[in-house]
Scaffold this motif. Structure first.
Motif, PDB file in Angstrom:
ATOM      1  N   ILE A 174      62.807  42.044  18.531  1.00 37.61           N
ATOM      2  CA  ILE A 174      62.639  40.635  18.875  1.00 37.61           C
ATOM      3  C   ILE A 174      62.690  40.474  20.387  1.00 37.61           C
ATOM      4  N   LEU A 175      61.628  39.928  20.949  1.00 43.15           N
ATOM      5  CA  LEU A 175      61.520  39.712  22.390  1.00 43.15           C
ATOM      6  C   LEU A 175      62.197  38.408  22.798  1.00 43.15           C
ATOM      7  N   GLN A 176      62.622  38.359  24.063  1.00 38.41           N
ATOM      8  CA  GLN A 176      63.056  37.101  24.675  1.00 38.41           C
ATOM      9  C   GLN A 176      61.995  36.708  25.695  1.00 38.41           C
ATOM     10  N   ILE A 177      61.222  35.680  25.365  1.00 36.00           N
ATOM     11  CA  ILE A 177      60.123  35.222  26.206  1.00 36.00           C
ATOM     12  C   ILE A 177      60.413  33.807  26.679  1.00 36.00           C
ATOM     13  N   ASN A 178      60.596  33.645  28.001  1.00 35.31           N
ATOM     14  CA  ASN A 178      60.935  32.322  28.548  1.00 35.31           C
ATOM     15  C   ASN A 178      62.082  31.685  27.763  1.00 35.31           C
ATOM     16  N   GLU A 179      63.102  32.475  27.491  1.00 34.82           N
ATOM     17  CA  GLU A 179      64.319  32.087  26.779  1.00 34.82           C
ATOM     18  C   GLU A 179      64.126  31.958  25.269  1.00 34.82           C
ATOM     19  N   SER A 180      62.881  31.986  24.784  1.00 36.38           N
ATOM     20  CA  SER A 180      62.627  31.895  23.350  1.00 36.38           C
ATOM     21  C   SER A 180      62.649  33.277  22.713  1.00 36.38           C
ATOM     22  N   LEU A 181      63.117  33.337  21.470  1.00 38.22           N
ATOM     23  CA  LEU A 181      63.110  34.586  20.723  1.00 38.22           C
ATOM     24  C   LEU A 181      61.819  34.672  19.926  1.00 38.22           C
ATOM     25  N   ARG A 182      61.108  35.825  20.050  1.00 37.05           N
ATOM     26  CA  ARG A 182      59.820  36.022  19.381  1.00 37.05           C
ATOM     27  C   ARG A 182      59.752  37.445  18.824  1.00 37.05           C
ATOM     28  N   PRO A 183      59.709  37.623  17.513  1.00 37.05           N
ATOM     29  CA  PRO A 183      59.531  38.972  16.968  1.00 37.05           C
ATOM     30  C   PRO A 183      58.131  39.478  17.287  1.00 37.05           C
TER      31      PRO A 183
ATOM     32  N   ASP B  96      46.948  38.697  20.648  1.00 39.03           N
ATOM     33  CA  ASP B  96      46.023  37.615  20.973  1.00 39.03           C
ATOM     34  C   ASP B  96      46.595  36.624  21.981  1.00 39.03           C
ATOM     35  N   GLU B  97      47.873  36.736  22.294  1.00 39.39           N
ATOM     36  CA  GLU B  97      48.499  35.850  23.276  1.00 39.39           C
ATOM     37  C   GLU B  97      48.576  36.484  24.655  1.00 39.39           C
ATOM     38  N   GLU B  98      48.135  37.719  24.775  1.00 43.01           N
ATOM     39  CA  GLU B  98      48.430  38.503  25.963  1.00 43.01           C
ATOM     40  C   GLU B  98      47.337  38.544  27.020  1.00 43.01           C
ATOM     41  N   ASP B  99      46.803  37.425  27.410  1.00 43.66           N
ATOM     42  CA  ASP B  99      45.817  37.431  28.498  1.00 43.66           C
ATOM     43  C   ASP B  99      46.499  37.545  29.853  1.00 43.66           C
ATOM     44  N   ASN B 100      47.615  36.827  30.024  1.00 41.22           N
ATOM     45  CA  ASN B 100      48.396  36.890  31.263  1.00 41.22           C
ATOM     46  C   ASN B 100      49.755  36.283  30.997  1.00 41.22           C
ATOM     47  N   ASP B 101      50.607  36.302  32.017  1.00 48.20           N
ATOM     48  CA  ASP B 101      51.967  35.795  31.848  1.00 48.20           C
ATOM     49  C   ASP B 101      51.976  34.315  31.510  1.00 48.20           C
ATOM     50  N   ASP B 102      51.005  33.535  32.031  1.00 48.60           N
ATOM     51  CA  ASP B 102      50.992  32.107  31.775  1.00 48.60           C
ATOM     52  C   ASP B 102      50.729  31.800  30.306  1.00 48.60           C
ATOM     53  N   SER B 103      50.064  32.725  29.600  1.00 52.57           N
ATOM     54  CA  SER B 103      49.723  32.474  28.203  1.00 52.57           C
ATOM     55  C   SER B 103      50.954  32.480  27.307  1.00 52.57           C
ATOM     56  N   MET B 104      52.103  32.901  27.878  1.00 52.13           N
ATOM     57  CA  MET B 104      53.309  32.930  27.073  1.00 52.13           C
ATOM     58  C   MET B 104      53.908  31.542  26.918  1.00 52.13           C
ATOM     59  N   ASN B 105      53.434  30.565  27.681  1.00 47.86           N
ATOM     60  CA  ASN B 105      53.916  29.196  27.556  1.00 47.86           C
ATOM     61  C   ASN B 105      53.109  28.454  26.500  1.00 47.86           C
ATOM     62  N   ILE B 106      53.140  28.947  25.251  1.00 45.18           N
ATOM     63  CA  ILE B 106      52.333  28.360  24.206  1.00 45.18           C
ATOM     64  C   ILE B 106      53.171  27.383  23.402  1.00 45.18           C
ATOM     65  N   ASP B 107      52.495  26.607  22.592  1.00 41.38           N
ATOM     66  CA  ASP B 107      53.163  25.548  21.847  1.00 41.38           C
ATOM     67  C   ASP B 107      53.821  26.104  20.589  1.00 41.38           C
ATOM     68  N   VAL B 108      54.957  26.749  20.752  1.00 46.95           N
ATOM     69  CA  VAL B 108      55.742  27.257  19.640  1.00 46.95           C
ATOM     70  C   VAL B 108      57.136  26.651  19.767  1.00 46.95           C
TER      71      VAL B 108
ATOM     72  N   LYS C 146      60.548  32.889  11.398  1.00 43.10           N
ATOM     73  CA  LYS C 146      59.298  32.947  10.645  1.00 43.10           C
ATOM     74  C   LYS C 146      58.228  32.094  11.326  1.00 43.10           C
ATOM     75  N   GLY C 147      57.043  32.659  11.502  1.00 39.62           N
ATOM     76  CA  GLY C 147      55.954  31.925  12.152  1.00 39.62           C
ATOM     77  C   GLY C 147      55.969  31.989  13.659  1.00 39.62           C
ATOM     78  N   LYS C 148      56.917  32.718  14.238  1.00 43.99           N
ATOM     79  CA  LYS C 148      57.031  32.803  15.696  1.00 43.99           C
ATOM     80  C   LYS C 148      56.651  34.194  16.221  1.00 43.99           C
ATOM     81  N   GLU C 149      55.887  34.928  15.440  1.00 46.70           N
ATOM     82  CA  GLU C 149      55.533  36.300  15.810  1.00 46.70           C
ATOM     83  C   GLU C 149      54.699  36.325  17.087  1.00 46.70           C
ATOM     84  N   TYR C 150      54.932  37.322  17.900  1.00 49.57           N
ATOM     85  CA  TYR C 150      54.284  37.471  19.204  1.00 49.57           C
ATOM     86  C   TYR C 150      53.273  38.610  19.126  1.00 49.57           C
ATOM     87  N   GLY C 151      51.992  38.296  19.265  1.00 50.09           N
ATOM     88  CA  GLY C 151      50.974  39.303  19.069  1.00 50.09           C
ATOM     89  C   GLY C 151      50.036  39.476  20.240  1.00 50.09           C
TER      90      GLY C 151
END
Length: 351
Positions: free
Chosen positions: A154-163, A114-126, A107-112
């Motif tokens: 549910i995606l696996q992004i940099n080892e993190s799970l993100r729906p 607004d985070e998709e500018d580039n691959d580096d944007s996936m390293n966000i504070d979650v 919950k609260g870890k949804e991947y949308g």
């Protein structure tokens, strides 16, 4: 009757009460025997459960509930120490994996979008919740966990799970279909690199995201670097995305509803003043995992259910059709008329 001496360790007397006997169903006996013959270490069997939870035993692809069963007749006698009897054993019964916990843990870890500018944007504070965390905390086999993550998108992004958000997933599907048309690609044999490049360059979809989405909606041939799109799966998801956008209201039923008959993600009803049929978003994931609470919610939503309508809403809480029918017998009353079998509540559920 044959006698067998059981000794768990050299300190078995001091460790009295530290061991329990477990009765294995035939399929687990075969698994253990195969492991012994292949000199395996039995690591394919794992017991999972935190304090306060009922423990389960997981193989590579199934989950079994563990429960203590008292022996009315002491069929096993432990001769050391004297007069010591075995009065219970552990019994295993196949059960559904406890995947519903993923909803709360993610919950609260949804991947949308607004985070998709580039691959580096996936390293966000979650705060990370990784696949390894899920393996440790979710009472499910490896195969069931992997299938559960896939079905829940549910995606696996940099080892993190993100729906992934429903709106963004619907957009990616639209991007994929538009790209296939623009590039004149055959949906039965799509060059993965070419499509991923187009999605990244034209729509800023990171490659790790597009690759996983393609895996959800088709078959990937890694050796040839090609993807076969599953048309039915894409059509269903696109239609489901439309329903989610209108989840607070009913929408007109159309041809697409045929694809959702087995999904348990909608309710249909007829207007009392016309022959028009409407559809409203009603996901299985919003219902309780506990069978009694599940039936309570279903009968609060609709007092009378047709057999073919209620069955999809029970598929995730029953191991098989036999167990599902037992639940229906326990929680519902069946009646039959010219239209078929109908179910009503055995208990009166009050909102």
């Amino acid at each position: 009757m044959a006698d067998h001496n059981l000794r768990f360790s050299a300190s078995s007397l001091a460790e009295q009460g530290s061991f329990k006997l477990m009765e294995l169903p035939p399929e687990l006996c075969q698994l253990m025997e195969a492991s012994l013959l292949s000199e395996g270490d039995g690591s394919s069997l794992k017991i999972k459960g935190k304090p306060g939870e009922d423990a389960v035993l997981c193989t590579k692809d199934k989950t079994y509930a563990i429960r203590a069963v008292s022996l009315s007749n002491s069929i096993l006698v432990v001769t050391s120490p004297p007069d010591s009897e075995l009065n219970e054993i552990l019994e295993l019964t196949q059960t559904i994996p406890k995947l519903h916990k993923l909803n709360a843990l993610l919950k609260g870890k949804e991947y949308g979008e607004d985070e998709e500018d580039n691959d580096d944007s996936m390293n966000i504070d979650v705060q990370d919740f990784t696949y390894a965390d899920a393996q440790a905390m979710i009472q499910a086999s490896e195969a069931e966990l992997s299938r559960g993550l896939r079905e829940r998108r549910i995606l696996q992004i940099n080892e993190s799970l993100r729906p992934i958000s429903s709106a963004y997933l619907t957009k990616i599907i639209q991007f994929i279909l538009n790209s296939l048309a623009a590039l004149s690609l055959n949906h039965e044999s799509v060059p993965i690199e070419k499509l991923c490049t187009a999605l990244a360059d034209e729509h800023d979809v990171p490659r790790t995201v597009s690759a996983q989405v393609m895996g959800w909606f088709g078959d990937i041939n890694e050796l040839e670097g090609r993807w076969t799109l599953n048309v039915d799966a894409v059509v269903r998801e696109a239609g489901l995305g439309i329903l989610k956008e209108s989840k607070d209201k009913s929408v007109d039923k159309d041809e697409l509803i045929i694809s959702w008959k087995e999904l348990g993600n909608y309710l249909s009803s007829k207007d009392h003043y016309s022959e028009d049929e409407t559809v409203k978003y009603f996901p299985v994931s919003s219902l309780p995992a506990d069978p009694a609470q599940r039936f309570s919610d279903l009968f609060l939503t609709r007092s009378k259910w047709k057999n073919e309508d209620i069955i999809p809403f029970l598929s995730d809480i029953a191991v098989n059709a036999k167990e599902r029918d037992k639940m229906l017998l326990k929680y519902a009353r069946a009646t039959t008329d010219a239209q078929g079998i109908w179910y009503t509540a055995r208990a009166q559920y009050n909102g």
